[in-house]
Motif scaffolding. Structure first.
Motif, PDB file in Angstrom:
ATOM      1  N   GLU A 253       0.936  -1.167  -0.140  1.00 25.20           N
ATOM      2  CA  GLU A 253      -0.038   0.085   0.063  1.00 25.20           C
ATOM      3  C   GLU A 253       0.731   1.415  -0.054  1.00 25.20           C
ATOM      4  O   GLU A 253       0.649   2.217  -0.665  1.00 25.20           O
ATOM      5  CB  GLU A 253      -0.966   0.157   1.322  1.00 25.20           C
ATOM      6  CG  GLU A 253      -2.129  -0.982   1.144  1.00 25.20           C
ATOM      7  CD  GLU A 253      -1.770  -2.212   1.600  1.00 25.20           C
ATOM      8  OE1 GLU A 253      -0.295  -2.332   2.039  1.00 25.20           O
ATOM      9  OE2 GLU A 253      -2.289  -3.221   1.635  1.00 25.20           O
ATOM     10  N   THR A 254       2.029   1.190   0.656  1.00 27.67           N
ATOM     11  CA  THR A 254       2.995   2.273   0.477  1.00 27.67           C
ATOM     12  C   THR A 254       4.172   1.651  -0.083  1.00 27.67           C
ATOM     13  O   THR A 254       4.557   0.524  -0.347  1.00 27.67           O
ATOM     14  CB  THR A 254       3.437   2.873   1.893  1.00 27.67           C
ATOM     15  OG1 THR A 254       3.961   1.640   2.805  1.00 27.67           O
ATOM     16  CG2 THR A 254       2.223   3.292   2.543  1.00 27.67           C
ATOM     17  N   ASP A 255       5.098   2.660  -0.258  1.00 30.27           N
ATOM     18  CA  ASP A 255       6.443   2.098  -1.212  1.00 30.27           C
ATOM     19  C   ASP A 255       7.235   1.311  -0.405  1.00 30.27           C
ATOM     20  O   ASP A 255       7.993   0.441  -0.987  1.00 30.27           O
ATOM     21  CB  ASP A 255       7.263   3.185  -1.721  1.00 30.27           C
ATOM     22  CG  ASP A 255       6.353   4.285  -2.570  1.00 30.27           C
ATOM     23  OD1 ASP A 255       5.657   3.609  -3.166  1.00 30.27           O
ATOM     24  OD2 ASP A 255       6.899   5.368  -2.789  1.00 30.27           O
ATOM     25  N   ILE A 256       7.224   1.313   0.942  1.00 31.18           N
ATOM     26  CA  ILE A 256       8.004   0.323   1.846  1.00 31.18           C
ATOM     27  C   ILE A 256       7.275  -0.106   2.859  1.00 31.18           C
ATOM     28  O   ILE A 256       6.435   0.515   3.414  1.00 31.18           O
ATOM     29  CB  ILE A 256       9.193   1.215   2.359  1.00 31.18           C
ATOM     30  CG1 ILE A 256      10.084   1.711   1.377  1.00 31.18           C
ATOM     31  CG2 ILE A 256      10.108   0.466   3.439  1.00 31.18           C
ATOM     32  CD1 ILE A 256      10.931   0.760   0.672  1.00 31.18           C
ATOM     33  N   VAL A 257       7.516  -1.358   3.133  1.00 29.15           N
ATOM     34  CA  VAL A 257       6.681  -1.999   4.216  1.00 29.15           C
ATOM     35  C   VAL A 257       7.236  -1.600   5.519  1.00 29.15           C
ATOM     36  O   VAL A 257       8.620  -1.393   5.806  1.00 29.15           O
ATOM     37  CB  VAL A 257       7.065  -3.711   4.318  1.00 29.15           C
ATOM     38  CG1 VAL A 257       6.370  -4.216   5.418  1.00 29.15           C
ATOM     39  CG2 VAL A 257       6.144  -4.142   2.833  1.00 29.15           C
ATOM     40  N   SER A 258       6.165  -1.135   6.504  1.00 27.44           N
ATOM     41  CA  SER A 258       6.685  -0.491   7.640  1.00 27.44           C
ATOM     42  C   SER A 258       7.626  -1.369   8.546  1.00 27.44           C
ATOM     43  O   SER A 258       7.217  -2.620   8.625  1.00 27.44           O
ATOM     44  CB  SER A 258       5.597   0.194   8.374  1.00 27.44           C
ATOM     45  OG  SER A 258       4.686  -0.836   9.166  1.00 27.44           O
ATOM     46  N   GLU A 259       8.586  -0.925   9.425  1.00 24.66           N
ATOM     47  CA  GLU A 259       9.201  -1.579  10.342  1.00 24.66           C
ATOM     48  C   GLU A 259       8.293  -2.127  11.287  1.00 24.66           C
ATOM     49  O   GLU A 259       8.443  -3.284  11.829  1.00 24.66           O
ATOM     50  CB  GLU A 259      10.044  -0.589  11.141  1.00 24.66           C
ATOM     51  CG  GLU A 259      11.124  -1.231  12.020  1.00 24.66           C
ATOM     52  CD  GLU A 259      12.327  -1.956  11.188  1.00 24.66           C
ATOM     53  OE1 GLU A 259      13.225  -2.849  11.884  1.00 24.66           O
ATOM     54  OE2 GLU A 259      12.559  -1.725   9.994  1.00 24.66           O
ATOM     55  N   ASP A 260       7.182  -1.257  11.645  1.00 26.16           N
ATOM     56  CA  ASP A 260       6.159  -1.943  12.749  1.00 26.16           C
ATOM     57  C   ASP A 260       5.550  -3.289  12.264  1.00 26.16           C
ATOM     58  O   ASP A 260       5.319  -4.421  12.857  1.00 26.16           O
ATOM     59  CB  ASP A 260       5.097  -1.062  12.953  1.00 26.16           C
ATOM     60  CG  ASP A 260       4.116  -1.602  13.888  1.00 26.16           C
ATOM     61  OD1 ASP A 260       4.501  -1.692  15.228  1.00 26.16           O
ATOM     62  OD2 ASP A 260       2.976  -1.633  13.451  1.00 26.16           O
ATOM     63  N   LEU A 261       5.181  -3.574  10.859  1.00 27.33           N
ATOM     64  CA  LEU A 261       4.820  -4.664  10.221  1.00 27.33           C
ATOM     65  C   LEU A 261       5.676  -5.858  10.356  1.00 27.33           C
ATOM     66  O   LEU A 261       5.371  -6.893  10.673  1.00 27.33           O
ATOM     67  CB  LEU A 261       4.140  -4.450   8.784  1.00 27.33           C
ATOM     68  CG  LEU A 261       3.640  -5.378   8.191  1.00 27.33           C
ATOM     69  CD1 LEU A 261       2.567  -5.053   7.483  1.00 27.33           C
ATOM     70  CD2 LEU A 261       4.351  -6.522   7.470  1.00 27.33           C
TER      71      LEU A 261
END
Length: 380
Positions: A253-261
């Protein structure tokens, strides 16, 4: 060549001697004539040669050359779990796991450490660039950037090499995460097009398989020896060749998978269906171990006892008159049922070897089923 590369080449003294110098033709697909010349270089016998390159473009760039019969092809898969452990500077964990698998003993206090390695492998995947970045930085966000670059290269290759199949190949590629998050995980062609039929998309699936981007798993209508004889190619599951890439592909959904995920994945706290990731990594590990991928599905509307879904079927190395096929169920959570596996054992007991359940827990044997931690999958 010696002067150019400032390296002395040492020829073998006789045909039975090991080569002391190996010459590597990197990205050989860009020079087809050099590939054709290998025939004469091999005949010379002084040195050994390795050719490397992109599988897709190697197969495309063969026009007007005589393919050398001297080539011995080795198709490279993503790094397997043991190779990942080596990259993490641990050469002792896999032999320890092997010992406990052979003796059918629980891992005890080291189970948690092995699972920690396994979850890192699931998240990072086996693409060498991604693994190297993780080893260097331990930063999932930077690893995700590497994986997205690889996915972009996949898309470029599709547009460049999937002649007249670009739209179909792209449609299948984009649909993989959505299909895997379903309970049964079978690939439904009507998700691509209401009028889609396998005869129209088979070439696109073949292209993705041939490019090592996906691993196809086909339904075998009977769980008995000769799985390929009972193969139903119109009913299939479509796994990504690398699970690390699947994560970056699925959560875009965003360019980079979040660190939180990534942290939620690491600590098994992800709210979405993690089953698709665990089943994909099992398919990846079975494929890396040399297994062709099959599953068993019977959606009988007349018999409840015949209705079952078995995630994978694998054949024993040595064929006997009976007990050749092991059914495998994969479970990602702590709470699960074994109804399909128990039905399969009851109905096909003569055909079945050891039934396996792969899960997050320890090794144990119960009611004729061998429960294995997921990190033991490569040993099957």
């Amino acid at each position: 060549m010696e002067v150019y590369f400032k390296r002395k080449l040492i020829p073998r003294k006789n045909v039975n001697e090991e080569a002391l110098s190996i010459i590597i033709f990197d990205e050989v697909q860009f020079c087809p004539r050099a590939r054709a010349a290998i025939k004469y270089l091999v005949a010379d016998r002084r040195f050994d040669y390795i050719e490397t390159g992109s599988l897709i473009s190697i197969k495309m760039n063969v026009k007007n050359i005589m393919l050398p019969s001297e080539e011995h092809a080795l198709e490279m898969s993503p790094m397997d779990f043991e190779e990942f452990l080596w990259a993490m500077d641990d050469e002792m964990m896999m032999p320890f796991i092997q010992k406990h698998f052979t003796k059918r003993m629980p891992m005890g206090t080291l189970h948690r450490k092995a699972m920690d390695y396994f979850r890192k492998y699931l998240i990072v995947g086996g693409m060498p660039q991604a693994v190297a970045k993780f080893v260097a930085t331990a930063d999932f966000k930077k690893v995700d950037e590497v994986k997205r670059d690889i996915l972009a290269l996949y898309r470029n290759d599709i547009m460049k090499y999937a002649e007249r199949q670009e739209m179909k190949v792209t449609a299948i590629f984009d649909e993989i995460p959505g299909q895997l998050q379903k309970h049964e995980k079978k690939f439904k062609l009507n998700a691509l097009n209401d009028k889609a039929r396998m005869r129209n998309y088979s070439e696109a699936f073949f292209w993705l398989t041939n490019a090592k981007i996906i691993n196809c798993c086909y339904n075998s209508t009977v769980p008995s020896i000769g799985l390929i004889l009972n193969e139903q190619r119109t009913t299939m599951k479509c796994y990504m060749g690398d699970t690390g890439l699947l994560i970056s592909h699925a959560f875009d959904e965003t360019d980079i998978v979040s660190e939180d995920l990534y942290k939620k994945l690491m600590f098994d706290k992800l709210e979405v269906n993690e089953g698709m990731l665990v089943e994909n990594i099992v398919a990846q590990m079975l494929h890396a171990s040399g297994h062709k991928l099959y599953f068993y599905s019977n959606s009988s509307k007349t018999s409840r006892e015949d209705r079952m879904e078995i995630d994978f079927l694998i054949a024993k190395a040595k064929t006997t008159s009976r007990h050749n096929i092991s059914p495998i169920e994969v479970k990602s959570g702590k709470n699960y049922t074994l109804s399909s596996l128990k039905k399969c054992i009851a109905k096909y007991s003569n055909q079945l070897a050891t039934p396996y359940l792969l899960h997050n827990g320890e090794l144990k044997e119960e009611n004729g089923i061998l429960f294995l931690p997921l990190y033991m999958t490569p040993l099957l």
